[in-house]
Design a protein around this motif. Structure first.
Motif, short mmCIF file in Angstrom:
data_model
loop_
_atom_site.label_atom_id
_atom_site.label_comp_id
_atom_site.label_asym_id
_atom_site.label_seq_id
_atom_site.Cartn_x
_atom_site.Cartn_y
_atom_site.Cartn_z
N PRO A 152 -10.06 -7.92 -2.66
CA PRO A 152 -8.63 -7.53 -2.74
C PRO A 152 -8.33 -6.29 -1.91
O PRO A 152 -9.16 -5.39 -1.78
CB PRO A 152 -8.44 -7.28 -4.25
CG PRO A 152 -9.50 -8.09 -4.91
CD PRO A 152 -10.67 -8.07 -3.99
N GLY A 153 -7.13 -6.27 -1.35
CA GLY A 153 -6.76 -5.18 -0.45
C GLY A 153 -6.80 -3.82 -1.10
O GLY A 153 -7.19 -2.82 -0.48
N ASN A 264 0.02 -1.62 1.43
CA ASN A 264 -1.06 -1.34 0.47
C ASN A 264 -1.97 -0.22 0.95
O ASN A 264 -2.27 0.72 0.20
CB ASN A 264 -1.89 -2.60 0.23
CG ASN A 264 -1.13 -3.62 -0.60
OD1 ASN A 264 -0.24 -3.29 -1.36
ND2 ASN A 264 -1.49 -4.88 -0.44
#
Length: 327
Positions: A152-153, A264
Motif C-alpha cells: 500500500p502507498g 499520499n
C-alpha cells in the motif's frame, strides 16, 4: 416444326438468366420485432455500465462545475446562515491569482517531466530483460520487481519517510561517511525524494503492462528477425519496442494522470519534512479548502486540476499521433 425447336429457346433463356427471379417474401411483424430486438440488445448490456458511469463520474463533475460558480455570502454580523450567490468565474480568477495554488501545479508538472520518463524507461528496460531468452530466474525477478506496487502507498510512504529522516536515515549516514551530507527533507531535495518514492512504487506495475505486451508479439516475427541477424539490443530496438508502442502510450497517459493527482506521498512526508507546505500539490490545496468548509473554492481548484490533466493527456496523445502519422 419439331418439339425440340420449341423447347430450345426456353432452355437458352434459362441459361442466360432472363427468367424472372423469385421475389423474397417480405419480413413479417414477428421477424421485424426480432431484428429490432437484436439491434437494441447491445444497449441493454451497456445500461449497467452507463448508469454507474453517470452516477460516479459524470454527476460529480457536473456538480463540481455547478459549485464552482457560487460563493457563500454572509450578511450583517454573520449570525444569519450564509446564502449562496452566483459569482460566475470569480472563483476561477481567485484560484489562478493564488500563488501557492499555481505554484503547486507547476511543481507537480516539473516533477512529472523528470519522473515519468525515468520510471517508464526503467520499466521498459526491466520488461525487455525479463523477455530475453537467457535471463535466469524470470519468475523470481518478475515478482520482485512487482512487489513494491503490491505494498500500500501509505505503508511505502512511511518506510521511505524513515529512510529519509535525517537523524535515523541509513542512506544519509552512508553518504555522510564518504563526505556527502544530504538532507532528503530539504526544500531542494523534496521533489527528488517524492519522485523516488513514486518510481519505486509504480515501476513494477508499468513493467508488468509492458511485459504483457511483449508476450503478445508473434514469435514468427522475432524468429524472422533473428534469421536476418537482428539479435540482442538491435532486436529490442527495431522490433520489440515499436511493437509495444500502444502499451507505452497507455502507461504514459496513466502516469501523467497519476502524477497530477499526487497526494499520499507528500502527506506522509509531512511528518519528517517540516518545510513541506500543506498546499504542496493541487490536491492538497483543494483538501485545505474542504477542511476550511470552503467547498466552492475546493470545487474550483478541482475543476482547474481536471482541465490541466485533460490538457496534458490530450496534448501528449496529439503529439504521439502526429509523430506516428509522420513516420
Amino acid at each position: 416444326m419439331s418439339p425440340s425447336s420449341v423447347v430450345a429457346p426456353a432452355r437458352s433463356k434459362e441459361r442466360t438468366g432472363d427468367a424472372p427471379k423469385p421475389s423474397r417474401p417480405k419480413a413479417g411483424p414477428a421477424r421485424r420485432r426480432r431484428i429490432d430486438g437484436r439491434r437494441w440488445a447491445p444497449l441493454g448490456f451497456l445500461t449497467p455500465f452507463g448508469t454507474l458511469f453517470a452516477i460516479t463520474f459524470v454527476a460529480p463533475i457536473c456538480y463540481a462545475l455547478y459549485e464552482s460558480l457560487y460563493k457563500l455570502h454572509r450578511s450583517g454580523l454573520g449570525l444569519a446562515p450564509p446564502s449562496e450567490v452566483f459569482t460566475g468565474l470569480s472563483n476561477y480568477t481567485d484560484a489562478l491569482a493564488d500563488h501557492a495554488f499555481t505554484s503547486s501545479i507547476v511543481r507537480v508538472v516539473l516533477i512529472g517531466l523528470v519522473q515519468v520518463p525515468l520510471m517508464l524507461g526503467l520499466a521498459l528496460l526491466l520488461a525487455l530483460l525479463l523477455d530475453a531468452r537467457r535471463t535466469p530466474f524470470k519468475r523470481f525477478f518478475r515478482l520482485g520487481f512487482f512487489l513494491p506496487y503490491a505494498i500500500p502507498g501509505v505503508i511505502g510512504g512511511l518506510m521511505w519517510s524513515f529512510l529519509y529522516q535525517p537523524d535515523v536515515s541509513p542512506i544519509a549516514d552512508a553518504l555522510g561517511r564518504i563526505g556527502l551530507h544530504v538532507d532528503f527533507t530539504s526544500d531542494a531535495m523534496l521533489p527528488w525524494s517524492v519522485g523516488n518514492m513514486l518510481t519505486w512504487g509504480w515501476t513494477g506495475y508499468n513493467m508488468i503492462v509492458i511485459h504483457s505486451a511483449l508476450k503478445a508479439i508473434p514469435g514468427e516475427l522475432t524468429e524472422a528477425a533473428e534469421l536476418d541477424g537482428c539479435t540482442g539490443w538491435r532486436l529490442a530496438w527495431h522490433i520489440k519496442i515499436p511493437m509495444v508502442r500502444p502499451a507505452l502510450v497507455m502507461t504514459t497517459v496513466f502516469s501523467i494522470i497519476g502524477m497530477a493527482q499526487l497526494y499520499n506521498e507528500p502527506v506522509v512526508m509531512k511528518a519528517v519534512a517540516p518545510n513541506l507546505a500543506s498546499d504542496w500539490t493541487p490536491i492538497m490545496a483543494a483538501q485545505n479548502e474542504v477542511a476550511a468548509n470552503n467547498y466552492h473554492a475546493a470545487a474550483t481548484r478541482s475543476v482547474i486540476l481536471a482541465l490541466v490533466i485533460f490538457a496534458l493527456s490530450f496534448g501528449f496523445m496529439r503529439f504521439v499521433n502526429k509523430r506516428g502519422g509522420a513516420q
